[in-house]
Design a protein around this motif. Sequence first.
Motif, PDB file in Angstrom:
ATOM      1  N   LEU A  53       0.852  -1.188   0.000  1.00  0.00           N
ATOM      2  CA  LEU A  53       0.000   0.000   0.000  1.00  0.00           C
ATOM      3  C   LEU A  53       0.885   1.234   0.000  1.00  0.00           C
ATOM      4  CD1 LEU A  53      -2.927  -0.492   2.535  1.00  0.00           C
ATOM      5  CD2 LEU A  53      -3.124   0.134   0.109  1.00  0.00           C
ATOM      6  N   SER A  54       0.590   2.183  -0.872  1.00  0.00           N
ATOM      7  CA  SER A  54       1.390   3.403  -0.965  1.00  0.00           C
ATOM      8  C   SER A  54       0.467   4.579  -1.211  1.00  0.00           C
ATOM      9  CB  SER A  54       2.369   3.324  -2.140  1.00  0.00           C
ATOM     10  OG  SER A  54       2.760   2.017  -2.400  1.00  0.00           O
ATOM     11  N   GLY A  55       1.077   5.768  -1.236  1.00  0.00           N
ATOM     12  CA  GLY A  55       0.319   6.957  -1.582  1.00  0.00           C
ATOM     13  C   GLY A  55       0.352   8.003  -0.492  1.00  0.00           C
ATOM     14  N   PHE A  56      -0.126   9.175  -0.875  1.00  0.00           N
ATOM     15  CA  PHE A  56      -0.118  10.320   0.026  1.00  0.00           C
ATOM     16  C   PHE A  56      -0.865  10.003   1.325  1.00  0.00           C
ATOM     17  CE2 PHE A  56      -2.307  14.376   1.266  1.00  0.00           C
ATOM     18  CZ  PHE A  56      -1.179  15.029   1.737  1.00  0.00           C
ATOM     19  N   GLU A  57      -2.041   9.428   1.210  1.00  0.00           N
ATOM     20  CA  GLU A  57      -2.831   9.167   2.429  1.00  0.00           C
ATOM     21  C   GLU A  57      -2.227   8.059   3.289  1.00  0.00           C
ATOM     22  OE1 GLU A  57      -6.684   8.676   0.346  1.00  0.00           O
ATOM     23  OE2 GLU A  57      -7.389  10.277   1.666  1.00  0.00           O
ATOM     24  N   ILE A  58      -1.590   7.102   2.632  1.00  0.00           N
ATOM     25  CA  ILE A  58      -0.979   6.000   3.386  1.00  0.00           C
ATOM     26  C   ILE A  58       0.189   6.561   4.209  1.00  0.00           C
ATOM     27  CG2 ILE A  58       0.138   3.727   3.199  1.00  0.00           C
ATOM     28  CD1 ILE A  58      -2.856   3.941   2.152  1.00  0.00           C
ATOM     29  N   GLU A  59       1.032   7.347   3.554  1.00  0.00           N
ATOM     30  CA  GLU A  59       2.191   7.911   4.253  1.00  0.00           C
ATOM     31  C   GLU A  59       1.757   8.898   5.331  1.00  0.00           C
ATOM     32  OE1 GLU A  59       5.898   8.937   2.394  1.00  0.00           O
ATOM     33  OE2 GLU A  59       5.173   8.171   0.466  1.00  0.00           O
ATOM     34  N   LEU A  60       0.717   9.689   5.008  1.00  0.00           N
ATOM     35  CA  LEU A  60       0.257  10.675   5.989  1.00  0.00           C
ATOM     36  C   LEU A  60      -0.332   9.971   7.223  1.00  0.00           C
ATOM     37  CD1 LEU A  60      -0.192  13.679   6.675  1.00  0.00           C
ATOM     38  CD2 LEU A  60      -2.463  13.473   5.645  1.00  0.00           C
ATOM     39  N   ALA A  61      -1.172   8.966   6.993  1.00  0.00           N
ATOM     40  CA  ALA A  61      -1.780   8.249   8.130  1.00  0.00           C
ATOM     41  C   ALA A  61      -0.705   7.594   8.981  1.00  0.00           C
ATOM     42  CB  ALA A  61      -2.782   7.210   7.625  1.00  0.00           C
ATOM     43  N   GLU A  62       0.365   7.105   8.341  1.00  0.00           N
ATOM     44  CA  GLU A  62       1.438   6.489   9.120  1.00  0.00           C
ATOM     45  C   GLU A  62       2.177   7.529   9.956  1.00  0.00           C
ATOM     46  OE1 GLU A  62       3.529   3.753   6.499  1.00  0.00           O
ATOM     47  OE2 GLU A  62       1.985   2.243   6.957  1.00  0.00           O
ATOM     48  N   MET A  63       2.327   8.738   9.397  1.00  0.00           N
ATOM     49  CA  MET A  63       2.960   9.813  10.168  1.00  0.00           C
ATOM     50  C   MET A  63       2.081  10.222  11.352  1.00  0.00           C
ATOM     51  SD  MET A  63       4.476  12.089   6.989  1.00  0.00           S
ATOM     52  CE  MET A  63       4.520  13.620   7.862  1.00  0.00           C
ATOM     53  N   VAL A  64       0.771  10.318  11.105  1.00  0.00           N
ATOM     54  CA  VAL A  64      -0.159  10.693  12.181  1.00  0.00           C
ATOM     55  C   VAL A  64      -0.115   9.638  13.286  1.00  0.00           C
ATOM     56  CG1 VAL A  64      -2.604  11.005  12.777  1.00  0.00           C
ATOM     57  CG2 VAL A  64      -1.698  12.045  10.691  1.00  0.00           C
ATOM     58  N   ALA A  65      -0.184   8.370  12.888  1.00  0.00           N
ATOM     59  CA  ALA A  65      -0.181   7.279  13.878  1.00  0.00           C
ATOM     60  C   ALA A  65       1.113   7.312  14.693  1.00  0.00           C
ATOM     61  CB  ALA A  65      -0.339   5.931  13.178  1.00  0.00           C
ATOM     62  N   LYS A  66       2.213   7.553  14.014  1.00  0.00           N
ATOM     63  CA  LYS A  66       3.505   7.599  14.712  1.00  0.00           C
ATOM     64  C   LYS A  66       3.504   8.698  15.762  1.00  0.00           C
ATOM     65  CE  LYS A  66       8.422   7.447  13.741  1.00  0.00           C
ATOM     66  NZ  LYS A  66       9.442   7.986  12.834  1.00  0.00           N
ATOM     67  N   LYS A  67       2.980   9.870  15.369  1.00  0.00           N
ATOM     68  CA  LYS A  67       2.858  10.981  16.334  1.00  0.00           C
ATOM     69  C   LYS A  67       2.001  10.591  17.525  1.00  0.00           C
ATOM     70  CE  LYS A  67       4.665  15.106  15.663  1.00  0.00           C
ATOM     71  NZ  LYS A  67       5.994  14.697  15.755  1.00  0.00           N
ATOM     72  N   MET A  68       0.987   9.737  17.264  1.00  0.00           N
ATOM     73  CA  MET A  68       0.106   9.293  18.340  1.00  0.00           C
ATOM     74  C   MET A  68       0.735   8.151  19.136  1.00  0.00           C
ATOM     75  SD  MET A  68      -3.457   9.199  16.128  1.00  0.00           S
ATOM     76  CE  MET A  68      -4.638   8.884  17.461  1.00  0.00           C
ATOM     77  N   GLY A  69       1.920   7.713  18.716  1.00  0.00           N
ATOM     78  CA  GLY A  69       2.603   6.619  19.407  1.00  0.00           C
ATOM     79  C   GLY A  69       2.049   5.251  19.053  1.00  0.00           C
ATOM     80  N   LEU A  70       1.459   5.137  17.853  1.00  0.00           N
ATOM     81  CA  LEU A  70       0.795   3.886  17.474  1.00  0.00           C
ATOM     82  C   LEU A  70       1.415   3.265  16.228  1.00  0.00           C
ATOM     83  CD1 LEU A  70      -2.876   5.170  17.823  1.00  0.00           C
ATOM     84  CD2 LEU A  70      -1.661   3.676  19.442  1.00  0.00           C
ATOM     85  N   ALA A  71       1.396   1.938  16.176  1.00  0.00           N
ATOM     86  CA  ALA A  71       1.705   1.208  14.946  1.00  0.00           C
ATOM     87  C   ALA A  71       0.409   1.104  14.140  1.00  0.00           C
ATOM     88  CB  ALA A  71       2.238  -0.166  15.277  1.00  0.00           C
ATOM     89  N   VAL A  72       0.542   0.850  12.832  1.00  0.00           N
ATOM     90  CA  VAL A  72      -0.650   0.745  11.976  1.00  0.00           C
ATOM     91  C   VAL A  72      -0.803  -0.666  11.447  1.00  0.00           C
ATOM     92  CG1 VAL A  72      -1.788   1.553   9.876  1.00  0.00           C
ATOM     93  CG2 VAL A  72      -0.397   3.142  11.208  1.00  0.00           C
ATOM     94  N   GLU A  73      -2.008  -1.188  11.539  1.00  0.00           N
ATOM     95  CA  GLU A  73      -2.351  -2.399  10.789  1.00  0.00           C
ATOM     96  C   GLU A  73      -3.303  -1.967   9.679  1.00  0.00           C
ATOM     97  OE1 GLU A  73      -4.059  -5.694  13.022  1.00  0.00           O
ATOM     98  OE2 GLU A  73      -5.009  -6.426  11.186  1.00  0.00           O
ATOM     99  N   TRP A  74      -2.875  -2.162   8.417  1.00  0.00           N
ATOM    100  CA  TRP A  74      -3.680  -1.732   7.270  1.00  0.00           C
ATOM    101  C   TRP A  74      -4.636  -2.819   6.811  1.00  0.00           C
ATOM    102  CZ3 TRP A  74      -4.287   3.051   5.671  1.00  0.00           C
ATOM    103  CH2 TRP A  74      -3.280   3.994   5.931  1.00  0.00           C
ATOM    104  N   LYS A  75      -5.818  -2.389   6.363  1.00  0.00           N
ATOM    105  CA  LYS A  75      -6.763  -3.290   5.682  1.00  0.00           C
ATOM    106  C   LYS A  75      -7.131  -2.604   4.382  1.00  0.00           C
ATOM    107  CE  LYS A  75      -8.381  -5.714   9.559  1.00  0.00           C
ATOM    108  NZ  LYS A  75      -7.792  -7.024   9.685  1.00  0.00           N
ATOM    109  N   ALA A  76      -7.193  -3.364   3.292  1.00  0.00           N
ATOM    110  CA  ALA A  76      -7.622  -2.802   2.009  1.00  0.00           C
ATOM    111  C   ALA A  76      -8.914  -3.477   1.581  1.00  0.00           C
ATOM    112  CB  ALA A  76      -6.535  -3.007   0.964  1.00  0.00           C
TER     113      ALA A  76
END
Length: 254
Positions: A53-76
């Motif tokens: 999974l790639s793209g502006f929203e994918i990278e942005l959501a990962e940055m937001v989650a990181k700021k929140m101190g969270l790992a991301v589990e993606w579902k498509a």
Amino acid sequence: MKHIAHWVLTALLALGSLGAQARSLDAIRKDGKIVIATEGQFAPFNYFQGAKLSGFEIELAEMVAKKMGLAVEWKALSFDALFAGLGQDRWDLVIASHGITEERARAVTFTAPHYCSGGSIVSLDPAIRRPADLQGKVVAVQTGSTYLENVKKLPGLKSVKNFPQDTDARSALMSRRVDAWVTDKFVVLAALNAHPASGLKVGEFLFVDRIAAAVTKGNDSLAQGYNAALATLLADGSYSALSRKYFHDDVRCR
Ligand code: ARG
């Protein structure tokens, strides 16, 4: 009798939503991992590069989650399944280029917007550029999108064809099964970059879409946590850098 049936239905719906307990920000923090759903068929915002999974929203959501101190589990998943899964508590958040609309806001809680864009007319025929040029024409849009809502308001179209994926609406235009395609202005640019010989012509811009992520209706703790992290990225230059990488511009809402 009709009244009773309606009452029973309302009660069942209410019970159904009580059953689905959205995870609060605290619960997600304890787990350490936020589950985020997207579509993965809407380049350059969310798409697959091979299996990734790639793209502006994918990278942005990962940055937001990181700021929140969270790992991301993606579902498509398919676009039309994304909000339904929030109601069933199958994931915590959806980020898939949803424009904020009144109707959607009755079903989900939107976060602060992460970009502003909108729908443009696209065709292979330079004579089809403006809403008036669509009279008597067949237009392709993604099912359930704001493009569908807005195109339906235009007078005199021959018909509107719906496609489960925006990429299928594009294919319908490329094979001349339709006269025009209405989609996000940045999606057309990405399609043109990927297929410079496609002959796609970008016509008039139709309406503004304020794009945001969404959480289960009423999950305010999660929305606030997300918004605070996004605000930090908007202020500290990281949003700007990511946006410029994809669009050579800062696409935040102003
Ligand atoms: N912005 C449009 C809307 O709000 C289209 C979103 C399409 N997203 C996607 N992942 N295909 O409906």
